[in-house]
Design a protein around this motif. Sequence first.
Motif, PDB file in Angstrom:
ATOM      1  N   ASP A  98     101.692  79.193  88.826  1.00  0.00           N
ATOM      2  CA  ASP A  98     102.032  80.580  89.128  1.00  0.00           C
ATOM      3  C   ASP A  98     103.075  80.732  89.555  1.00  0.00           C
ATOM      4  OD1 ASP A  98      99.057  81.098  88.213  1.00  0.00           O
ATOM      5  OD2 ASP A  98      98.376  80.533  90.087  1.00  0.00           O
ATOM      6  N   ARG A 100     105.351  83.992  91.564  1.00  0.00           N
ATOM      7  CA  ARG A 100     105.228  85.252  92.023  1.00  0.00           C
ATOM      8  C   ARG A 100     106.723  85.583  92.540  1.00  0.00           C
ATOM      9  NH1 ARG A 100     100.468  82.925  93.465  1.00  0.00           N
ATOM     10  NH2 ARG A 100      98.483  84.263  92.534  1.00  0.00           N
TER      11      ARG A 100
ATOM     12  N   ASN B   4      92.924  78.514  91.608  1.00  0.00           N
ATOM     13  CA  ASN B   4      93.274  79.151  90.363  1.00  0.00           C
ATOM     14  C   ASN B   4      93.650  80.683  90.417  1.00  0.00           C
ATOM     15  OD1 ASN B   4      93.426  79.312  87.663  1.00  0.00           O
ATOM     16  ND2 ASN B   4      91.359  79.709  87.106  1.00  0.00           N
ATOM     17  N   ALA B   5      94.634  80.734  91.246  1.00  0.00           N
ATOM     18  CA  ALA B   5      94.846  82.057  92.151  1.00  0.00           C
ATOM     19  C   ALA B   5      95.241  83.149  91.238  1.00  0.00           C
ATOM     20  CB  ALA B   5      95.997  81.698  93.145  1.00  0.00           C
ATOM     21  N   LEU B   6      96.080  82.913  90.270  1.00  0.00           N
ATOM     22  CA  LEU B   6      96.852  84.011  89.453  1.00  0.00           C
ATOM     23  C   LEU B   6      95.463  84.598  88.661  1.00  0.00           C
ATOM     24  CD1 LEU B   6      99.412  85.437  89.363  1.00  0.00           C
ATOM     25  CD2 LEU B   6      99.677  84.458  87.192  1.00  0.00           C
ATOM     26  N   MET B   9      93.525  87.268  90.330  1.00  0.00           N
ATOM     27  CA  MET B   9      94.049  88.093  91.038  1.00  0.00           C
ATOM     28  C   MET B   9      94.322  89.301  90.367  1.00  0.00           C
ATOM     29  SD  MET B   9      95.404  87.125  93.930  1.00  0.00           S
ATOM     30  CE  MET B   9      95.850  85.659  94.667  1.00  0.00           C
TER      31      MET B   9
END
Lengths: 122, 122
Positions: A98, A100, B4-6, B9
């Motif tokens: 990911d 950002r 599996n953050a994104l 989100m």
Amino acid sequence: MSENALSSMPRPPYYAVIFSSQRTAHDDAAYGAAAQRMVELARTQPGFLGVESARGADGFGITVSYWDSEDAIAAWRNHAEHAATRERGRREWYAGFDLRVAKVERAYGRSVPATPARADAP
Amino acid sequence: MSENALSSMPRPPYYAVIFSSQRTAHDDAAYGAAAQRMVELARTQPGFLGVESARGADGFGITVSYWDSEDAIAAWRNHAEHAATRERGRREWYAGFDLRVAKVERAYGRSVPATPARADAP
């Protein structure tokens, strides 16, 4: 890796690129050399402020690079050697990632005193 | 640790708290328990979006927590148990740290598929 980041930073605002990734088991030596090369190359770019990186034994890692402007981030993204290495990373070295882009609004801390060993670590 | 953050989100903008730290060699068991407890507690707070953390063998680590607003960050900062643990951390567990609050403006990626083991890791 730390560069004793906060103490060498300007006051906010500035920008952070937060890159979270899960390494594959593939080709650690080539990955390590490429990662070190990218840090060395990033340091030479206009607007680069610093970078911090940590990766645990499970292969999950976070790298945060700091830049003085969105333009500096865009220039680094479009840097030819960086772009080629990034594509190889996504193909071979990362099971997932990911990314950002964030504007740092406040910062404080009590940075670790820098040592040559730490400052030079890839 | 990844959540599996994104993929879980909302779209930006949201906020990131970037905490970089160098562990002392002091009291790993108590540190580990406290760190796990803080993640569990953070998950129950209003506005919490996720957290990612990595620490290398050299003791340098980065934890990024994500929040939906500045108010949520302020409430977590002022949470009594969190504040007490944070003070202990600064006294006993960290040789140094930097903390930055940043507004995430763009995000993309190809997150690692979540697994129960990863999602439950402290």
